[in-house]
Design a protein around this motif. Sequence first.
Motif, PDB file in Angstrom:
ATOM      1  N   TYR A   1      -4.328  -4.059   1.708  1.00 22.52           N
ATOM      2  CA  TYR A   1      -4.450  -4.771   2.993  1.00 22.52           C
ATOM      3  C   TYR A   1      -4.956  -3.832   4.086  1.00 22.52           C
ATOM      4  O   TYR A   1      -5.772  -4.221   4.932  1.00 22.52           O
ATOM      5  CB  TYR A   1      -3.101  -5.351   3.404  1.00 22.52           C
ATOM      6  CG  TYR A   1      -2.786  -6.700   2.796  1.00 22.52           C
ATOM      7  CD1 TYR A   1      -3.392  -7.852   3.280  1.00 22.52           C
ATOM      8  CD2 TYR A   1      -1.887  -6.820   1.744  1.00 22.52           C
ATOM      9  CE1 TYR A   1      -3.110  -9.088   2.731  1.00 22.52           C
ATOM     10  CE2 TYR A   1      -1.593  -8.053   1.182  1.00 22.52           C
ATOM     11  CZ  TYR A   1      -2.209  -9.188   1.674  1.00 22.52           C
ATOM     12  OH  TYR A   1      -1.935 -10.412   1.126  1.00 22.52           O
TER      13      TYR A   1
ATOM     14  N   THR B   1       4.212  -0.289  10.059  1.00 22.64           N
ATOM     15  CA  THR B   1       5.356  -1.126   9.667  1.00 22.64           C
ATOM     16  C   THR B   1       5.688  -0.949   8.194  1.00 22.64           C
ATOM     17  O   THR B   1       6.863  -0.934   7.803  1.00 22.64           O
ATOM     18  CB  THR B   1       5.067  -2.603   9.955  1.00 22.64           C
ATOM     19  OG1 THR B   1       3.919  -3.026   9.203  1.00 22.64           O
ATOM     20  CG2 THR B   1       4.804  -2.832  11.436  1.00 22.64           C
ATOM     21  N   HIS B   2       4.649  -0.806   7.365  1.00 22.72           N
ATOM     22  CA  HIS B   2       4.857  -0.647   5.926  1.00 22.72           C
ATOM     23  C   HIS B   2       5.687   0.594   5.609  1.00 22.72           C
ATOM     24  O   HIS B   2       6.477   0.600   4.664  1.00 22.72           O
ATOM     25  CB  HIS B   2       3.496  -0.576   5.217  1.00 22.72           C
ATOM     26  CG  HIS B   2       3.575  -0.288   3.756  1.00 22.72           C
ATOM     27  ND1 HIS B   2       3.442   0.989   3.236  1.00 22.72           N
ATOM     28  CD2 HIS B   2       3.789  -1.098   2.696  1.00 22.72           C
ATOM     29  CE1 HIS B   2       3.560   0.942   1.925  1.00 22.72           C
ATOM     30  NE2 HIS B   2       3.760  -0.308   1.564  1.00 22.72           N
TER      31      HIS B   2
ATOM     32  N   ALA C   1       6.743 -10.706   4.563  1.00 20.70           N
ATOM     33  CA  ALA C   1       6.189 -11.082   5.875  1.00 20.70           C
ATOM     34  C   ALA C   1       6.753 -12.408   6.363  1.00 20.70           C
ATOM     35  O   ALA C   1       6.010 -13.294   6.808  1.00 20.70           O
ATOM     36  CB  ALA C   1       4.656 -11.124   5.828  1.00 20.70           C
TER      37      ALA C   1
ATOM     38  N   SER D   1       2.247  -7.238  11.412  1.00 22.56           N
ATOM     39  CA  SER D   1       1.096  -6.436  10.992  1.00 22.56           C
ATOM     40  C   SER D   1       0.229  -7.183   9.990  1.00 22.56           C
ATOM     41  O   SER D   1      -1.005  -7.163  10.076  1.00 22.56           O
ATOM     42  CB  SER D   1       1.570  -5.105  10.393  1.00 22.56           C
ATOM     43  OG  SER D   1       2.436  -5.310   9.304  1.00 22.56           O
ATOM     44  N   LYS D   2       0.851  -7.884   9.035  1.00 21.38           N
ATOM     45  CA  LYS D   2       0.051  -8.597   8.040  1.00 21.38           C
ATOM     46  C   LYS D   2      -0.675  -9.782   8.671  1.00 21.38           C
ATOM     47  O   LYS D   2      -1.793 -10.126   8.267  1.00 21.38           O
ATOM     48  CB  LYS D   2       0.929  -9.064   6.884  1.00 21.38           C
ATOM     49  CG  LYS D   2       0.117  -9.631   5.716  1.00 21.38           C
ATOM     50  CD  LYS D   2       0.986 -10.026   4.541  1.00 21.38           C
ATOM     51  CE  LYS D   2       1.510  -8.834   3.809  1.00 21.38           C
ATOM     52  NZ  LYS D   2       2.238  -9.203   2.565  1.00 21.38           N
TER      53      LYS D   2
ATOM     54  N   HIS E   1      -0.451  -1.868  10.182  1.00 16.42           N
ATOM     55  CA  HIS E   1       0.208  -2.240   8.924  1.00 16.42           C
ATOM     56  C   HIS E   1       0.744  -0.995   8.218  1.00 16.42           C
ATOM     57  O   HIS E   1       1.808  -1.047   7.579  1.00 16.42           O
ATOM     58  CB  HIS E   1      -0.763  -2.994   8.018  1.00 16.42           C
ATOM     59  CG  HIS E   1      -0.083  -3.699   6.888  1.00 16.42           C
ATOM     60  ND1 HIS E   1       0.986  -4.557   7.065  1.00 16.42           N
ATOM     61  CD2 HIS E   1      -0.300  -3.663   5.536  1.00 16.42           C
ATOM     62  CE1 HIS E   1       1.397  -5.020   5.890  1.00 16.42           C
ATOM     63  NE2 HIS E   1       0.641  -4.483   4.947  1.00 16.42           N
TER      64      HIS E   1
ATOM     65  N   GLN F   1      -0.252  -3.386  -0.770  1.00 13.86           N
ATOM     66  CA  GLN F   1      -0.162  -3.320   0.696  1.00 13.86           C
ATOM     67  C   GLN F   1      -1.165  -2.338   1.285  1.00 13.86           C
ATOM     68  O   GLN F   1      -1.722  -2.578   2.361  1.00 13.86           O
ATOM     69  CB  GLN F   1       1.268  -2.946   1.108  1.00 13.86           C
ATOM     70  CG  GLN F   1       2.316  -3.976   0.735  1.00 13.86           C
ATOM     71  CD  GLN F   1       1.981  -5.370   1.237  1.00 13.86           C
ATOM     72  OE1 GLN F   1       1.783  -5.578   2.441  1.00 13.86           O
ATOM     73  NE2 GLN F   1       1.920  -6.326   0.322  1.00 13.86           N
TER      74      GLN F   1
ATOM     75  N   GLY G   1       6.880  -6.794   9.009  1.00 16.71           N
ATOM     76  CA  GLY G   1       5.752  -7.032   8.123  1.00 16.71           C
ATOM     77  C   GLY G   1       4.912  -8.225   8.522  1.00 16.71           C
ATOM     78  O   GLY G   1       3.698  -8.241   8.298  1.00 16.71           O
TER      79      GLY G   1
END
Length: 629
Positions: A321, A340-341, A391, A401-402, A337, A318, A398
Amino acid sequence: MHQTLSLIPALPLAGFLILSLLGRRLPNRLVALIGAGVISAAAIIAIWLGISFLQAPPDSGAYSVELWRWMSVANFNCSFSLHVDALSLVFVFVITFVGALIHIYSAGFMKHDRDYARFFASMNLFVCAMLLLVMADNLVLLYLGWEGVGLCSYLLIGFWYETTANVQAANKAFYITRVGDTAMAIGFFLLFRELGTLDIPAIQKLAPEHFTSGSPIITAIALLLLAGGMGKSAQVPLQTWLPDAMAGPSPVSALIHAATMVTAGVYLVARMHVLFQLSPLVMSITAVIGALTLFIAGCSAMVQTDIKRILAYSTISQVGYMFLALGVGAWSAGVFHFFTHAFFKALLFLAAGAVIESLHHEHGIFKMGGLKNKMPLVFYTFLAGAAALAALPLITAGFFSKDQVLWYALSANGGNPLLWIVALLGAFITAFYTTRLMLVVFWGTEKTHVGELPGRLMTLPLVILAILSICAGFIEWPHNMLHITLFSDLVQKVLPPVVEAEPVPSEALFQLIAVVATFSGVFVGYLLYRKNTSIIESWKQTPAMVWLRDFFYTGWKFDELYNILFVRPFVFITQLNKQDVIDKIYAGIVSLFQRLNGIFSVSQDGSVRTYVIGVLIGIIFILALQLIL
């Protein structure tokens, strides 16, 4: 406001000092109250600071305070100054808020540990160091926080130091991140040589005027800073320390992966975006490293059997990403990201810790099973975190953001179809191993008896993080759905907006492809680990599949490669150098004194009669000298 700003890192520092000096004399309840209380107070101040920032933004775009002049040597001046703008505000909120929840959870999780005070002292210092890192007004103070984070990770990964493997994991984390730290320090030296300052606002102003885009010197500086970020954020090829870091307690894993150390590299690249933008080559390298990391770590996560190692490889993926987004110029998407992660990964680690604790410290997922009904609260909160990690569209943070990262990997000026394909494949892999994890741990038959269920101190943070794992993404929607861009509007006060390539492809089409990839991963996971498990059993009889599984399981053999390239040659050289000329000089001195000791020790035979005779002979000798002279 300025004095309030300094309280945010000062409170965790005060907690560390109190617990370090007096912790052993305090009852555990008071230790937990101090340890979790100072972080909670810092979080409350950070939230109040954020509300004030949003309601009445400062004219300069940031809150700043100079606490004291730190050092002044020749033409180098450095102050102990704090600086909070929109970017650092996001990180401060995550560090303090998620950190406070982890500390509250720790009060229950670590209640039977004999080093209760040492644990909370180290955790407080960890948070303090990370806050200094993201609030620093200059790179020297940032480096102090950077090294403080490294020190605390060493202390906490090896917290249960009685086990040799834990100590080795702590050493490994320290050694590998040291490679990146050294590179980053050299980058700072080059930056000071070129600009004559290490103040971050001054660098952001002077760099575009001083450096030519794509020049060798700015490329070298950006590469060195990137190496520092790769070490702390566990990006290929410096990622091997993070899975072994699971040797620490589960709250430590949550803090490292969600709120502190692993995200430091993301912050560094985003904070120094001016330098990276001046080197298109390094931007491309950043994107490629992120893409490689998310794919390599995702493949390893698919075959792990330790619940925490699955989540560790997931974190590496992640963060990949995030680096991909930063590399293609989607700065706000990368930071979003991260935002949220932090919630769903902290949730997953804390829920995994609750499972491990209730199953008598069992880590193997294939020795779990049937926990859906035995631990319903943990199941539902873990499900929320797993859905966000996979996601699932429109209902998890997720996804929002992803989706941005995937879209900009294709449409941003620095993106291209190959990066998008790798990111899409990573999304499929993530959905697959997340489904595998959920089915094996919570469905099926019970294989290990469930012991004591987690108490409220452990479950309350899970519930809060589960809610945020679902709802935190609603502040930033895809452009083709709703025009809600609260997060990007905030951080783009500091970070540049995304420059999209022309012509822009259809966003809805590629979103649909990404959704199909996610649900395909879920379906394949369900097929292999629930519907038709015989497929896995047949693969175990295939040599090629067994080799591939072992290859992924060992992290693509990076440890073996480094052992061949670095460890063995280093050990061989040290053995050759063991008896060098310099050592022989000192060995000769030691041998000389050993011989003298042997000679003089003859007179020390332990006999009182001999000692008296010696004294009398000495007296007679002295009297004879006086008579003669």
